[in-house]
Design a protein around this motif. Structure first.
Motif, short mmCIF file in Angstrom:
data_model
loop_
_atom_site.label_atom_id
_atom_site.label_comp_id
_atom_site.label_asym_id
_atom_site.label_seq_id
_atom_site.Cartn_x
_atom_site.Cartn_y
_atom_site.Cartn_z
N TYR A 4 -5.55 30.93 -29.12
CA TYR A 4 -6.66 31.00 -28.19
C TYR A 4 -6.22 31.53 -26.82
CZ TYR A 4 -10.42 28.88 -30.94
OH TYR A 4 -11.41 28.66 -31.86
N MET B 255 -15.20 29.39 -29.51
CA MET B 255 -14.25 28.31 -29.71
C MET B 255 -14.57 27.55 -31.00
SD MET B 255 -12.25 28.78 -27.22
CE MET B 255 -11.21 27.34 -27.40
N THR C 207 -12.79 27.47 -22.55
CA THR C 207 -11.67 27.95 -23.36
C THR C 207 -10.36 27.36 -22.86
OG1 THR C 207 -12.87 30.02 -23.70
CG2 THR C 207 -10.55 30.01 -24.26
#
Length: 559
Positions: A155, A167, A189
């Motif tokens: 990520y 996500m 995030t």
């Protein structure tokens, strides 16, 4: 169950360089049914190993999936700075002309979410696994920590490339969540990344589980947490994580910079995390049919004059930017007139390749010695036994220096830079052993290293930078340390240095106002004006077409 692969994940001693026989070979399946994976601890470990497979190429895929680890990682971090250059479709990178349908951007999205998908499936199953199957009460937590850190890493990588990204969390996949919107803020995030990497930091050791180097460790988690905090401009938190790494004594600089990219040499004392491509029984064409642990860096980075593909040339500006005495120049590049220290081939002696540039797209006749280590195809070496060192201790030191400067600890910041430059001038080489470069390249006595603050004060003025001297020093040291590796453009973007960089290092001047003029001087012709929106890349077209909750209005600005 699908294809059985080999995952090579370890060495027995961090401080030594050993033969391939010292590595642990772990068989795993790329997909294991949940009702099978969580029946025994052995099967759980096989499922975990499947997550590590996502760091490797996909030789059973197509296009840029076969060069994952090179495209887009090296291209985004280097070609985007113009220090590395390429022709054809790949020329879009140094021309800042990438578009949403760029194949390697699609690869980045797909391969990263493949890792997230696997991690989410694994973590969901692990939550319900019977505690009685684990021999040690801590094992389940350690497995979870590794899986979460791999998800957090992916990520973080996606965020550096694309900004806000969908996500998917534990149990969610693109099968169960066909549509997933981008979060309203990148902070969402960041929060998920921080949670994953913090869990890994708090539950993993400095040394890898079972001594299997290649697994996620506390150092990995702290290093990427620090990177996250630096993106958030929280330099105090980042400094704490980085200082812990420095103080741990787990890592140190490899004495000889030239050894860092030696073939079939893995986990030097400088490695915080690397993806290992080993020597295998057969490394010629067709070897990819048996393993994804194959990479053809040698062909992609060697000079076309001597059989390479020209996917990575280095700019003349990069070569000319080194101070006299900085040995990173001779360990990183071979240019027109230089003789390759391993193959004995001289660059620029063949008609058509004897200018400052070669080919119809005028690629510099400068090539990376980090990855071109033998004659392409010699001894059936199509694929190359290398390591892609995604994070090394030199990067930790320079990140720590940046955090020190940002928190008014200038003396420590300059000390970190001083240590990096001391290695660069060869002052750690006495008594060292060269691995594949000629031994006579090693220093036999110490030399004086110019004072960094004095030098960069002058450099800043000459080049026209307006940022503080320490920022100029850090970005040029990173330039020389990490060329053709994994960080430079991302560092420039994070530090707010892009506009200055292109104006100072690749200026548009009267002398290089045309490509024809540049051909005479060796200057690179710049096709673009830097725009801030280009500091992140476009959401891939395929994601917009297939995700019902992301449409063209959600595309990153400017694309």
């Amino acid at each position: 169950m699908k294809n059985l692969y080999k995952l090579l994940i370890g060495v027995l001693a961090l401080s030594t360089v050993t033969s391939c026989d010292d590595y642990l070979e772990v068989d795993h399946y790329d997909i294991l049914p949940a009702d099978f994976m969580f029946k025994t601890e052995e099967n759980v470990l096989s499922g975990l190993n499947g997550l590590y497979d996502t760091f490797y190429t996909d030789q059973h895929g197509s296009g840029d999936d076969e060069t994952w680890g090179f495209k887009p990682q090296v291209f985004a971090a280097n070609h985007s700075t113009m220090d590395c250059q390429a022709s054809g479709w790949d020329a879009e990178w140094q021309r800042h002309a990438w578009k949403p349908d760029k194949g390697s951007l699609e690869t980045a999205w797909r391969m990263s979410y493949r890792a997230v998908d696997r991690a989410n499936r694994f973590l969901a199953g692990l939550e319900t696994a019977d505690a009685s199957i684990f021999a040690d009460s801590n094992s389940k937590t350690v497995y979870e920590a590794q899986a979460r850190a791999i998800r957090g890493y992916n990520y973080l990588y996606l965020t550096k490339l694309f900004g806000r990204v969908p996500m998917l969390l534990t149990g969610e996949t693109y099968t169960t969540s066909v549509g997933k919107a981008r979060p309203e803020s990148v902070d969402e995030t960041y929060a998920a990344i921080e949670e994953d990497l913090s869990f890994g930091r708090d539950h993993l050791d400095w040394l890898p589980m079972n001594g299997e180097y290649g697994r996620i460790t506390k150092g990995f988690c702290k290093a990427y947490l620090a990177e996250l905090y630096m993106l958030k401009k929280d330099f105090t938190k980042a400094k704490t994580e980085l200082k812990d790494i420095v103080d741990s004594g787990t890592y140190s600089l490899e004495p000889c910079f030239g050894n860092l990219h030696a073939w079939d040499t893995h986990w030097t004392k400088e490695s915080v995390f690397e993806v290992m491509y080993h020597e295998q029984g057969y490394m010629g064409w067709g070897a990819d049919s048996s393993s994804d642990a194959m990479m053809w860096y040698g062909y992609m980075c060697a000079a076309p004059e001597w059989g390479g593909w020209g996917s990575l040339c280095l700019s003349w500006e990069f070569v000319r930017s080194f101070e006299p005495g900085d040995k990173r120049r001779q360990y990183s590049a071979v240019a027109k007139g230089d003789t390759h220290p391993i193959t004995g081939q001289t660059v620029g002696v063949t008609s058509g390749f004897d200018g400052l540039f070669q080919g119809s797209e005028n690629m510099p006749t400068v090539y990376s010695l980090k990855y071109w280590r033998c004659k392409p195809g010699e001894n059936n070496k199509v694929f190359n036994p290398i390591s892609l060192t995604l994070k090394r201790y030199a990067g930790i030191m320079l990140d720590y220096a940046e955090c020190c400067f940002e928190t008014d600890d200038n003396a420590t910041g300059w000390n970190m830079i001083r240590q990096i430059r001391n290695r660069a001038w060869g002052n750690l080489e006495m008594g060292a052993t060269m691995i594949d470069l000629p031994a006579d390249m090693l220093n036999t006595q110490t030399v004086e290293v110019p004072d960094a603050e004095t030098y960069y004060t002058s450099y800043k003025a000459a080049k026209g930078y307006t940022s503080p001297v320490w920022k100029v020093a850090l970005i040029i040291e990173r330039r020389h340390e990490f060329n053709a590796e994994f960080s430079l453009y991302h560092d420039l973007c994070r530090m707010g240095m892009c506009k200055e960089w292109f104006a100072a290092e690749y200026p548009k001047t009267a002398a290089n106002s045309s490509q024809e003029a540049c051909l005479q001087t060796g200057d690179s012709f710049r096709f673009f004006e830097h725009e801030a929106y280009q500091e992140i890349f476009p959401i891939p077209t395929n994601e917009i077409l297939t995700n019902p909750l992301i449409n063209q209005e959600d595309q990153n600005p400017g694309y």
